[in-house]
Design a protein around this motif. Structure first.
Motif, mmCIF file in Angstrom:
data_model
loop_
_atom_site.group_PDB
_atom_site.id
_atom_site.type_symbol
_atom_site.label_atom_id
_atom_site.label_comp_id
_atom_site.label_asym_id
_atom_site.label_seq_id
_atom_site.Cartn_x
_atom_site.Cartn_y
_atom_site.Cartn_z
ATOM 1 N N VAL A 15 -7.144 -9.881 -0.860
ATOM 2 C CA VAL A 15 -6.631 -10.394 0.152
ATOM 3 C C VAL A 15 -5.623 -9.573 0.946
ATOM 4 C CG1 VAL A 15 -5.147 -12.303 1.097
ATOM 5 C CG2 VAL A 15 -6.887 -12.797 -0.858
ATOM 6 N N VAL A 16 -5.902 -9.434 2.212
ATOM 7 C CA VAL A 16 -4.607 -8.686 2.993
ATOM 8 C C VAL A 16 -4.018 -9.345 3.858
ATOM 9 C CG1 VAL A 16 -4.606 -6.746 4.563
ATOM 10 C CG2 VAL A 16 -6.100 -6.482 2.878
ATOM 11 N N VAL A 17 -2.439 -9.495 3.566
ATOM 12 C CA VAL A 17 -1.677 -10.095 4.328
ATOM 13 C C VAL A 17 -0.845 -9.406 5.486
ATOM 14 C CG1 VAL A 17 0.266 -11.860 4.584
ATOM 15 C CG2 VAL A 17 -1.425 -11.767 2.699
ATOM 16 N N PRO A 18 -1.218 -9.658 6.789
ATOM 17 C CA PRO A 18 -0.188 -8.536 7.813
ATOM 18 C C PRO A 18 1.243 -8.935 7.697
ATOM 19 C CG PRO A 18 -2.461 -9.735 8.776
ATOM 20 C CD PRO A 18 -2.054 -10.296 7.387
ATOM 21 N N PHE A 19 1.994 -8.076 8.259
ATOM 22 C CA PHE A 19 3.206 -8.149 8.097
ATOM 23 C C PHE A 19 3.630 -8.613 9.574
ATOM 24 C CE2 PHE A 19 7.823 -6.367 8.653
ATOM 25 C CZ PHE A 19 8.259 -7.335 7.858
ATOM 26 N N ASP A 20 4.574 -9.677 9.610
ATOM 27 C CA ASP A 20 5.202 -10.197 10.811
ATOM 28 C C ASP A 20 6.459 -10.318 10.803
ATOM 29 O OD1 ASP A 20 5.742 -11.755 13.252
ATOM 30 O OD2 ASP A 20 4.013 -12.717 13.263
ATOM 31 N N HIS A 21 7.247 -9.287 11.230
ATOM 32 C CA HIS A 21 8.611 -9.498 11.035
ATOM 33 C C HIS A 21 9.379 -10.620 11.725
ATOM 34 C CE1 HIS A 21 12.678 -7.876 10.597
ATOM 35 N NE2 HIS A 21 12.854 -8.087 11.998
ATOM 36 N N ILE A 34 -0.517 4.618 2.010
ATOM 37 C CA ILE A 34 -1.832 5.027 1.335
ATOM 38 C C ILE A 34 -2.978 4.230 2.138
ATOM 39 C CG2 ILE A 34 -3.071 4.883 -0.574
ATOM 40 C CD1 ILE A 34 -0.793 5.120 -2.432
ATOM 41 N N SER A 35 -4.059 4.611 2.390
ATOM 42 C CA SER A 35 -4.868 3.860 3.098
ATOM 43 C C SER A 35 -5.558 2.784 2.168
ATOM 44 C CB SER A 35 -6.303 4.773 3.763
ATOM 45 O OG SER A 35 -6.987 5.349 2.494
ATOM 46 N N ARG A 36 -6.218 1.630 2.632
ATOM 47 C CA ARG A 36 -6.938 0.721 1.675
ATOM 48 C C ARG A 36 -7.757 1.415 0.957
ATOM 49 N NH1 ARG A 36 -9.423 -5.284 3.392
ATOM 50 N NH2 ARG A 36 -10.289 -5.763 1.402
ATOM 51 N N LYS A 37 -8.585 2.087 1.375
ATOM 52 C CA LYS A 37 -9.853 2.969 0.620
ATOM 53 C C LYS A 37 -9.237 3.564 -0.456
ATOM 54 C CE LYS A 37 -13.908 5.779 1.274
ATOM 55 N NZ LYS A 37 -14.732 6.869 2.217
ATOM 56 N N LEU A 42 0.686 -1.194 -0.071
ATOM 57 C CA LEU A 42 -0.053 0.064 -0.001
ATOM 58 C C LEU A 42 0.960 1.320 0.160
ATOM 59 C CD1 LEU A 42 -3.104 -0.999 2.445
ATOM 60 C CD2 LEU A 42 -2.856 -1.325 -0.099
ATOM 61 N N THR A 43 1.456 1.366 -1.196
ATOM 62 C CA THR A 43 2.599 2.548 -1.330
ATOM 63 C C THR A 43 2.066 3.308 -2.696
ATOM 64 O OG1 THR A 43 3.987 1.471 -2.647
ATOM 65 C CG2 THR A 43 4.205 1.587 -0.293
ATOM 66 N N GLN A 95 0.970 -3.133 7.327
ATOM 67 C CA GLN A 95 1.040 -2.762 8.756
ATOM 68 C C GLN A 95 0.163 -1.450 9.030
ATOM 69 O OE1 GLN A 95 5.369 -2.696 10.286
ATOM 70 N NE2 GLN A 95 5.663 -2.728 7.790
ATOM 71 N N PRO A 96 -1.007 -1.725 9.712
ATOM 72 C CA PRO A 96 -1.905 -0.553 9.728
ATOM 73 C C PRO A 96 -1.457 0.774 10.501
ATOM 74 C CG PRO A 96 -2.751 -2.653 10.471
ATOM 75 C CD PRO A 96 -1.347 -2.913 10.238
ATOM 76 N N ALA A 97 -0.534 0.660 11.187
ATOM 77 C CA ALA A 97 0.058 1.792 11.769
ATOM 78 C C ALA A 97 0.997 2.765 10.920
ATOM 79 C CB ALA A 97 0.841 1.639 13.375
#
Length: 428
Positions: free
Chosen positions: A347-353, A332-335, A294-295, A326-328
């Motif tokens: 599909v949204v895949v969260p980042f887990d370092h 760019i917002s998803r919308k 989301l950039t 990473q929501p924080a």
């Protein structure tokens, strides 16, 4: 040496070949071979060394008998045989060393049985009868012969979006969770990480295919692909960066064709530059998974890739995946991102370092290292969805969003400018 998928070209193999070290063993084998309906002339002298040399340039038989009597290191020599012996061959070995540990090590390495010399008729009949039973047993692919092949291309919009990580995890999930024989084809010839992510040596299969496309057939696929598990095999490369691999792309297309014949699923890690250089690679792909972040730059490139797919592969179903979210810390917002590309993110895949680091240390795909993780859950759902699309059981909902709206490409880029920071806009 016994692969779970049905080997290509089995019908063209010899039913039986033997390589023995002495005449006494040959004399014991010939009458039993004749009883089994095999040619006694296929009992050759030379032992394991001759077997490796012969099979490196010819197809393996369905049943292979090798004599280890002259081998100084039977276990390592059997491993050398495995490199030239294609999947599906039942191997029976014989030797003079009476050691239960050797027997266990040899059977664990893939041979069917180890017989202690001198040989007798009953011993050979029992061993060959077991080999025939294995060959005649139902294969996994025979039970699923009516399944359509599922071909998926994973395309990253930007370097570092995590497309290769997703490709490896999806291939693992399809093979382990969905129980499908799966091929992972990593087309980043110089910097591919498909084999690395599975803690495997990539081998020379992919570079050999590019250099000699005429060699590509079912037998080549069986020998060139590196086995990651019973249902997952990988074709990757680490070609020298001082020598560019010149190809018109025909080798890549042929590889995809042969993989469709040998596997139930194919996952192609397709670098975005390949779309420009070899557009024909997408022609037989059912599903294109576009992996993005989301950039602003990724939004621009997502628009361009979606537009390219719409023009060049209208029959390919597109799935958009937002990875490493990473929501924080969203640029760019998803919308806004969805408004810009004029379709929803599937599909949204969260980042887990921590999970990513752990997977790299273990040499396992993300999906295997993080079972039950919030990051892995959407990947498992995505793998199920891809299988459903491949099986033609995916519901039609969402296809309108995938096709996109009527806005022009220039209009989309204008929308992107509106997402840029105000300070940057003023400075221009």
């Amino acid at each position: 040496m016994n692969a779970p998928w049905k080997p290509a070209g089995v019908a063209h193999r010899e039913p039986f070949v033997a390589y023995v070290c002495d005449e006494a063993t040959a004399e014991a084998l010939r009458p039993i071979a004749s009883e089994m309906g095999w040619s006694a002339d296929k009992v050759n002298k030379g032992g394991l060394r001759n077997a490796v040399q012969s099979l490196s340039v010819s197809a393996s038989p369905q049943v292979l008998f090798v004599d280890l009597s002259e081998s100084g290191d039977p276990l390592n020599d059997i491993n050398a045989l495995a490199e030239v012996c294609e999947p599906g061959t039942v191997v029976i070995a014989a030797g003079q060393v009476n050691d239960v540990r050797l027997y266990r090590d040899l059977t664990a390495s893939g041979i069917q049985d180890y017989l202690l010399k001198p040989l007798n008729a009953d011993m050979l009949r029992e061993a060959f009868g077991s080999a025939q039973a294995i060959l005649n047993a139902p294969k996994l692919t025979e039970a699923s012969a009516d399944r359509p092949h599922c071909a998926t291309a994973i395309i990253g919009t930007r370097g570092g979006a995590g497309a290769s990580t997703l490709a490896t995890s999806l291939a693992w999930l399809m093979s382990e969770k969905n129980q499908r024989t799966t091929a992972l084809l990593d087309l980043d010839v110089h910097f591919g990480t498909g084999a690395l992510a599975l803690d495997l040596e990539p081998g020379r299969g992919l570079t050999d295919a590019i250099e000699n496309p005429s060699r590509i057939d079912g037998l080549f696929i069986e020998r060139a692909m590196v086995k990651a598990s019973d249902r997952l095999a990988v074709l990757s490369a680490e070609a020298p960066i001082h020598s560019p691999m010149l190809t018109d792309g025909s080798a890549f297309y042929q590889l995809q064709e042969e993989m469709r014949a040998a596997f139930e699923c194919t996952v192609v890690d397709l670098p975005r530059g390949m779309l420009v250089a070899h557009p024909h690679l997408i022609s037989d792909i059912q599903i294109a998974v576009v992996v993005t972040e989301l950039t602003l730059a990724a939004a621009r490139d997502t628009i361009r890739i979606l537009s390219w797919l719409k023009s060049n592969a209208p029959a390919t179903q597109v799935v958009v995946v937002a990875n490493r979210v990473q929501p924080a810390a969203l640029e760019i917002s998803r919308k806004d991102f969805e408004g810009s590309i004029e379709r929803r993110i599937d599909v949204v895949v969260p980042f887990d370092h921590k999970l990513a680091a752990q997977a790299a240390k273990l040499g396992k795909p993300l999906a295997e290292a993080g079972k039950g993780s919030k990051t892995v859950t959407p990947l498992a759902e995505l793998a199920n969805r891809l299988i459903a699309i491949g099986d033609n059981t995916e519901p039609d909902e969402g296809k309108a969003a995938a096709k996109g709206g009527k806005q022009s490409l220039i209009g989309k880029f204008a929308d992107l400018k509106s997402l840029m920071p105000k300070k940057a806009a003023k400075s221009k």
